[in-house]
Scaffold this motif. Structure first.
Motif: not given
Length: 339
Positions: A145-155, A160-174
């Motif tokens: 997804a080429s996530f970058k700081e400042g992105d708004a993310v929908f999961v 679930g096992a994947v989704g819960s980590q995606v959201g937290q990783l996005a928050k940790l990276r801004g």
């Protein structure tokens, strides 16, 4: 070396499901346990994983991974203890991650096993947050997804096992905003109160498009898709120009018996210059050292949280799998054989 067990139980697929799998599509059978030869190890499995992708392997169709064979043991991620070794570098008592789950004992080539350290995290974590599902979240967000700081993310499937980590990783990276969907009010509460999502909604409470619009009034830049169907259509409508979609799974349609119509708004992909990309975690093996380093650090600091739904007992393996398909798990669904 103590005497090896004479036999162990293993789950076989005995019929290819049509639509939703049924308990009678599976059989729990006894199989002999053999001493490992040169370069091989015998593992007593302690935990094995049940995952959505396994449903596709029950169909006799060509795919990125071969289908399960009828009347043969199924396989998947497992972690266990070496109880006999014919391989240099592996000793009795070592804990290893490997791909022969769905059985009590696994005899395998040692090159297909990876030692794991139970002092860093519980051994079951190597099937989830430190394993395939965690790596899927990490690679799918940061690379696909080429996530970058400042992105708004929908999961979607965010509890679930994947989704819960995606959201937290996005928050940790801004991330500027993280939104999740889940299938119960309890899971929605978990997303916002424990995992730190900015907003979440229960997709069963109304049209996804309407709830997503309310949760993301300024649109989204990244959509991490675990569900497909109505969720993907809603996300396309809310994505901003040059938005990116990681298509990881489409569990909403895994048990359909007829082809599912695609999103009705695909023309928006053109005007918004969207990028929709499928992902398979095995394509991102080069990221693994960085993934382990980052995630181990976040776990140690308490910044990254995870849940497991543990089903005890080999005999309950299929029930765990069917429950996972129905969304009964919070976080990673694990079958534990330790009792």
């Amino acid at each position: 070396m103590s005497a090896l067990p004479a036999s162990g139980r293993e789950w076989h697929l005995v019929a290819r499901p049509h639509g939703w799998p049924k308990p009678e599509d599976f059989a729990l059978r006894e199989a002999p346990v053999t001493e490992p030869g040169e370069g091989r190890i015998l593992v007593r499995n302690l935990h094995f994983s049940v995952d959505p992708y396994m449903r596709g392997r029950m169909n006799d169709v060509k795919s990125y991974v071969p289908p399960f064979q009828l009347d043969r043991p199924m396989d998947g991620g497992a972690v266990g203890e070496v109880i006999a070794s014919g391989a240099e570098g592996f000793a009795v008592g070592d804990h290893v991650l490997h791909g022969l789950g769905w059985r009590e004992y696994a005899e395998l080539d040692a090159k297909h096993a990876t030692k794991v350290d139970g002092t860093i995290a519980p051994l079951s974590a190597y099937l989830g947050v430190l394993g395939m599902t965690g790596m899927t979240a990490y690679a799918g967000l940061f690379e696909t997804a080429s996530f970058k700081e400042g992105d708004a993310v929908f999961v979607s499937g965010a509890a679930g096992a994947v989704g819960s980590q995606v959201g937290q990783l996005a928050k940790l990276r801004g991330a500027s905003r993280v939104i999740g969907s889940a299938g119960s009010d309890e899971k929605v509460k978990l997303l916002t109160e424990e995992y730190g999502f900015d907003a979440a909604f229960n997709y069963k409470n109304g049209p996804v498009a309407e709830q997503l619009k309310e949760a993301a009034p300024d649109g989204i830049d990244v959509y991490f898709d675990n569900v497909g169907g109505e969720h993907l259509e809603a996300a396309i409508s809310r994505l901003n120009v040059h938005g990116r979609v990681t298509i990881c799974g489409m569990i909403a349609g895994y048990n359909d018996t007829e082809p599912t119509p695609g999103p009705r708004n695909m023309a928006m992909v053109i005007g918004k210059r969207l990028r929709l990309q499928g992902m398979l975690v095995n394509d991102h093996a080069a990221l693994r050292p960085q993934f382990v380093q980052d995630v181990a650090g976040w776990l140690a600091s308490g910044e990254l949280k995870y849940h497991e739904t543990v089903v005890e007992g080999m005999e309950n393996g299929v029930d765990a799998f069917l429950g996972m398909l129905r969304g009964e798990n919070t976080g990673k669904m694990i079958v534990s054989l330790t009792r």
